[in-house]
Design an enzyme around this catalytic site. Structure first.
Site, short mmCIF file in Angstrom:
data_model
loop_
_atom_site.label_atom_id
_atom_site.label_comp_id
_atom_site.label_asym_id
_atom_site.label_seq_id
_atom_site.Cartn_x
_atom_site.Cartn_y
_atom_site.Cartn_z
N ASP A 24 0.83 -1.20 0.00
CA ASP A 24 0.00 0.00 0.00
C ASP A 24 0.87 1.26 0.00
O ASP A 24 1.98 1.25 0.53
CB ASP A 24 -0.90 -0.03 1.25
CG ASP A 24 -2.02 1.00 1.17
OD1 ASP A 24 -2.30 1.52 0.06
OD2 ASP A 24 -2.63 1.28 2.21
N ASN A 72 -10.59 -2.84 -6.33
CA ASN A 72 -9.79 -1.86 -7.07
C ASN A 72 -10.43 -1.43 -8.41
O ASN A 72 -10.04 -0.43 -8.99
CB ASN A 72 -8.37 -2.38 -7.33
CG ASN A 72 -7.48 -2.36 -6.09
OD1 ASN A 72 -6.56 -3.16 -5.97
ND2 ASN A 72 -7.74 -1.43 -5.16
C1 FPP Z 1 -1.76 0.27 -3.38
O1 FPP Z 1 -1.35 1.60 -3.45
C2 FPP Z 1 -1.29 -0.51 -4.49
C3 FPP Z 1 -2.07 -1.09 -5.45
C4 FPP Z 1 -3.53 -0.94 -5.50
C5 FPP Z 1 -1.50 -1.86 -6.55
C6 FPP Z 1 -0.29 -2.69 -6.26
C7 FPP Z 1 0.57 -2.65 -7.44
C8 FPP Z 1 1.92 -2.62 -7.46
C9 FPP Z 1 2.76 -2.76 -6.28
C10 FPP Z 1 2.68 -2.39 -8.69
C11 FPP Z 1 2.67 -3.27 -9.81
C12 FPP Z 1 2.69 -4.69 -9.66
C13 FPP Z 1 1.93 -5.50 -10.42
C14 FPP Z 1 2.20 -6.96 -10.42
C15 FPP Z 1 0.82 -4.97 -11.25
P1 FPP Z 1 -2.45 2.73 -3.50
O2 FPP Z 1 -2.61 3.14 -4.92
O3 FPP Z 1 -3.69 2.26 -2.84
O4 FPP Z 1 -1.76 3.85 -2.65
P2 FPP Z 1 -2.48 5.00 -1.79
O5 FPP Z 1 -3.27 4.30 -0.73
O6 FPP Z 1 -1.33 5.78 -1.26
O7 FPP Z 1 -3.32 5.78 -2.75
#
Ligand code: FPP
Length: 245
Positions: A24, A72
């Site tokens: 996250d 998501n």
């Molecule tokens: C959470 O950060 C992350 C995700 C929803 C996606 C996870 C993806 C990756 C680590 C990168 C790529 C890897 C693959 C295999 C596709 P957030 O966007 O919720 O962060 P925030 O809470 O700060 O907005």
């Protein structure tokens, strides 16, 4: 303690068998740098590369990561599309190295409803690494724990209606055997980055006795030292599984 100290204190003979990670904070990382959220995901992909590499090197048997949840899809289409594109990019770029490192890829979640390019990449990766005997790298994609449990319950109802099982015979083993994770042990350690104190529908059944480690580090900043800190912290705990010492 200095961040570098943790690795020196980790007992490499008592590593967790299964580490699960809620990655996250990509969006916040990008915001802080006045960059678009997509750049945060790109940097998150690099953090994932480092983490997989380190876990394989120290011989963690199973690593699970939450890459895309059933919730998501509520994000703007542009961000969802970028994440899908990044998944294909990640697999295509990493597959040779994962295979060389004897890593077996596994997917939990309903990946059949992802865009066709993703399905193709995933299936190619599953096929190429299926006989590997090293670390199992489990990527949760279009995964939601409640949906997974509902699927298991439906399948039990079907078995009952066909007379294959008696209603009174439903037990924990039966439910576990109907989850995506039936072939892997439950996580010993669940790491969540970016400081949020919640589980977000990740492996609810499987984490009943999992040790939690929450770090304020944002996922793109997660590194070897942070992983060692999580493992060290896990090794300080006394796991009683509801019993006494
Ligand atoms: C959470 O950060 C992350 C995700 C929803 C996606 C996870 C993806 C990756 C680590 C990168 C790529 C890897 C693959 C295999 C596709 P957030 O966007 O919720 O962060 P925030 O809470 O700060 O907005």
């Amino acid at each position: 303690m200095d961040r570098k100290e943790y690795e020196k204190r980790v007992d490499f003979k008592k590593l967790p068998e299964h580490i699960a990670i809620i990655m996250d904070g990509n969006g916040r990382w990008a915001n802080r740098k006045f960059m678009p959220r997509t750049m945060g995901h790109k940097a998150g992909m690099e953090a994932l590369h480092r983490t997989v590499e380190t876990c394989a090197e120290i011989k963690i048997p199973v690593l699970s990561v939450y890459a895309f949840s059933t919730e998501n899809w509520k994000r703007p289409a542009e961000e969802v599309n970028y994440l899908m594109q990044l998944l294909v990019e990640y697999i295509d770029k990493e597959i040779a190295e994962l295979h060389r490192n004897n890593i077996k890829i596994m997917i939990t979640g309903d990946y059949a409803s992802l865009p066709v390019e993703c399905i193709k990449s995933i299936e190619k990766a599953l096929k190429r690494t299926k006989d590997n005997t090293g670390m199992i790298f489990n990527i949760a994609l279009n995964y939601g724990s409640r949906r997974e449990i509902v699927k298991a319950v439906n399948s039990i109802a079907e078995k009952i209606s066909k007379g294959e099982i008696e209603p009174g015979n439903i037990d924990e083993d039966l439910i576990s055997s109907l989850l995506y994770t039936h072939d892997i042990p439950d996580p010993d350690l669940l790491i969540r980055t970016a400081g949020e104190m919640r589980i977000s529908n990740f492996m609810l059944w499987q984490i009943a006795y999992t040790e939690l480690f929450i770090t304020p580090l944002l996922w793109p900043d997660f590194d070897r030292d942070a992983l060692m800190q999580a493992i060290w912290s896990f090794q300080q705990r006394e796991r009683r599984f509801g019993g006494l010492k």
